[in-house]
Design a protein around this motif. Structure first.
Motif, short mmCIF file in Angstrom:
data_model
loop_
_atom_site.label_atom_id
_atom_site.label_comp_id
_atom_site.label_asym_id
_atom_site.label_seq_id
_atom_site.Cartn_x
_atom_site.Cartn_y
_atom_site.Cartn_z
N ARG A 139 0.67 -1.20 0.14
CA ARG A 139 -0.05 0.15 0.18
C ARG A 139 0.92 1.31 0.12
O ARG A 139 0.81 2.52 -0.63
CB ARG A 139 -0.56 0.09 1.25
CG ARG A 139 -2.06 -0.49 1.00
CD ARG A 139 -3.05 -0.76 2.33
NE ARG A 139 -3.25 0.42 2.85
CZ ARG A 139 -3.88 0.11 4.10
NH1 ARG A 139 -4.20 -1.01 4.48
NH2 ARG A 139 -3.71 2.00 4.42
N ILE A 140 2.22 0.95 0.36
CA ILE A 140 2.22 2.25 0.80
C ILE A 140 3.46 2.60 -0.98
O ILE A 140 3.81 4.16 -0.80
CB ILE A 140 3.82 2.47 1.64
CG1 ILE A 140 4.91 1.23 1.58
CG2 ILE A 140 3.25 2.14 3.31
CD1 ILE A 140 5.87 1.54 1.75
N LEU A 141 3.69 1.51 -1.70
CA LEU A 141 4.26 2.17 -2.39
C LEU A 141 2.49 2.47 -3.85
O LEU A 141 2.88 2.96 -4.86
CB LEU A 141 4.62 0.79 -3.63
CG LEU A 141 5.42 0.59 -2.98
CD1 LEU A 141 6.28 -0.43 -2.96
CD2 LEU A 141 6.91 1.40 -2.80
N LEU A 142 1.96 2.96 -3.42
CA LEU A 142 0.28 2.77 -4.49
C LEU A 142 0.77 4.43 -4.24
O LEU A 142 0.13 5.61 -3.33
CB LEU A 142 -0.49 2.22 -3.37
CG LEU A 142 -1.71 2.32 -4.63
CD1 LEU A 142 -2.27 2.27 -5.70
CD2 LEU A 142 -3.16 2.54 -3.39
N THR A 143 0.38 4.86 -5.46
CA THR A 143 0.65 6.66 -5.61
C THR A 143 -0.68 7.36 -5.60
O THR A 143 -1.38 8.50 -6.09
CB THR A 143 1.32 7.19 -6.51
OG1 THR A 143 0.71 6.48 -8.02
CG2 THR A 143 2.75 6.32 -6.44
N GLU A 144 -2.29 6.87 -6.31
CA GLU A 144 -3.53 6.62 -7.18
C GLU A 144 -4.36 5.76 -6.31
O GLU A 144 -3.92 4.92 -6.46
CB GLU A 144 -3.92 7.18 -8.25
CG GLU A 144 -2.92 6.61 -9.10
CD GLU A 144 -3.41 7.01 -11.00
OE1 GLU A 144 -3.90 6.53 -11.91
OE2 GLU A 144 -2.65 8.34 -10.80
N ASP A 145 -5.45 6.40 -5.98
CA ASP A 145 -6.67 5.27 -5.39
C ASP A 145 -7.19 4.50 -7.14
O ASP A 145 -6.92 4.96 -7.58
CB ASP A 145 -7.59 5.42 -4.81
CG ASP A 145 -8.28 6.74 -4.97
OD1 ASP A 145 -8.32 6.82 -6.15
OD2 ASP A 145 -9.24 7.31 -4.23
N GLU A 146 -8.46 3.77 -6.90
CA GLU A 146 -8.87 3.52 -7.63
C GLU A 146 -9.38 3.75 -8.71
O GLU A 146 -10.10 4.25 -9.86
CB GLU A 146 -9.33 2.65 -7.42
CG GLU A 146 -11.44 2.71 -6.16
CD GLU A 146 -10.72 2.51 -5.58
OE1 GLU A 146 -11.54 3.24 -4.32
OE2 GLU A 146 -9.56 2.56 -4.47
N PRO A 150 -4.95 11.27 -5.60
CA PRO A 150 -3.36 10.95 -5.36
C PRO A 150 -3.83 10.40 -3.34
O PRO A 150 -4.65 10.48 -3.32
CB PRO A 150 -2.51 12.11 -5.06
CG PRO A 150 -3.81 13.46 -5.22
CD PRO A 150 -5.12 13.00 -5.90
N VAL A 151 -2.66 9.69 -3.32
CA VAL A 151 -2.51 8.08 -2.04
C VAL A 151 -0.83 8.39 -1.98
O VAL A 151 -0.27 8.43 -2.39
CB VAL A 151 -3.14 7.16 -2.26
CG1 VAL A 151 -2.79 6.16 -1.43
CG2 VAL A 151 -4.47 6.95 -3.31
N GLU A 152 -0.76 8.76 -0.66
CA GLU A 152 0.15 8.77 0.41
C GLU A 152 0.06 8.31 1.41
O GLU A 152 0.31 8.83 2.51
CB GLU A 152 0.82 10.25 0.08
CG GLU A 152 1.94 10.34 0.55
CD GLU A 152 2.57 12.13 0.86
OE1 GLU A 152 3.43 12.38 1.47
OE2 GLU A 152 2.34 12.74 -0.12
N GLU A 153 0.28 6.56 1.40
CA GLU A 153 0.13 6.18 2.58
C GLU A 153 1.73 6.07 3.00
O GLU A 153 2.36 5.90 2.10
CB GLU A 153 -0.29 5.02 2.65
CG GLU A 153 -2.19 5.50 3.13
CD GLU A 153 -2.54 3.78 3.26
OE1 GLU A 153 -3.21 3.23 4.01
OE2 GLU A 153 -3.29 2.95 1.68
N THR A 154 1.85 5.88 5.07
CA THR A 154 3.16 5.55 5.24
C THR A 154 3.01 4.38 6.37
O THR A 154 1.77 4.07 6.59
CB THR A 154 3.60 6.68 5.54
OG1 THR A 154 3.48 7.23 6.83
CG2 THR A 154 4.13 7.80 4.87
N LEU A 155 3.84 3.60 6.47
CA LEU A 155 3.48 2.85 7.76
C LEU A 155 3.36 2.89 8.72
O LEU A 155 2.59 2.96 9.47
CB LEU A 155 5.03 2.19 7.51
CG LEU A 155 5.17 1.07 6.63
CD1 LEU A 155 6.86 0.21 6.36
CD2 LEU A 155 4.35 -0.13 6.23
N SER A 156 3.10 4.69 8.97
CA SER A 156 3.85 4.88 10.15
C SER A 156 1.94 5.74 10.01
O SER A 156 1.28 5.29 11.37
CB SER A 156 4.79 6.84 10.40
OG SER A 156 5.64 5.77 10.77
#
Length: 181
Positions: A139-146, A150-156
């Motif tokens: 998921r942290i490598l996903l740059t955009e949703d379906e 834009p998506v910017e997730e991190t493990l934190s």
């Protein structure tokens, strides 16, 4: 694939226990190979370092999936899960497929990957609560949703809100105009 009986304990699957022992035994060597051994201390803050390491190792969700059997990704999966277990009061689980009720082969290296062929972490007394560390790494490598947002997730950020659902599920009313009115 096999269907577990009614006495199945998802925290005691023999493949899960063996894998956890192997990962624990290999952790020190794994951490030293990252050159961050001193700061990979199982604290939530250390997830930021692992986040960077994953981004240096893979450029896409598919690359993480393809590398899921490598020592680095196996160590990363275990590390993320351990941080959640130690700080979110979760436990390791190996659960049956929610549709078929069958157990996929554990880390099915020979076959096509399944969302459920690897261990998850979740609340000890809630069979409906589970998160897959491998999917967190993906998921942290996903740059955009379906729909292309834009998506910017991190493990934190995942750690901060582990069961965060889409905005539609948080009780807020949706704007019927979609923001255009």
């Amino acid at each position: 694939m096999t269907e577990p009986d009614e006495t199945y304990d998802p925290t005691r699957h023999p493949d899960l226990l063996r894998w956890m022992g192997e990962r624990q035994d290999a952790h020190e060597r794994w951490a030293e190979q990252t050159s961050f051994a001193g700061v990979l201390d199982f604290t939530p803050a250390s997830l930021g370092i692992l986040d960077e390491l994953i981004r240096e190792t893979a450029n896409s969700m598919e690359e993480v999936t393809d590398q899921r059997m490598t020592p680095f990704i196996q160590g990363a999966i275990w590390y993320v899960g351990e941080v959640f277990c130690r700080h979110q009061k979760m436990v390791w689980k190996y659960i049956p497929d929610i549709v078929s009720g069958e157990l996929e082969p554990f880390f099915n290296a020979a076959g096509e990957t399944s969302a459920l062929d690897h261990p998850c972490v979740g609340a000890p007394d809630d069979p409906e609560s589970y998160l897959y560390p491998l999917n967190m790494l993906r998921r942290i490598l996903l740059t955009e949703d379906e729909v292309g947002n834009p998506v910017e997730e991190t493990l934190s950020s995942i750690f901060a809100n582990p069961f965060d659902e889409d905005d539609e599920d948080d009780g807020e009313e949706l704007d019927p105009t979609g923001g255009w009115g």
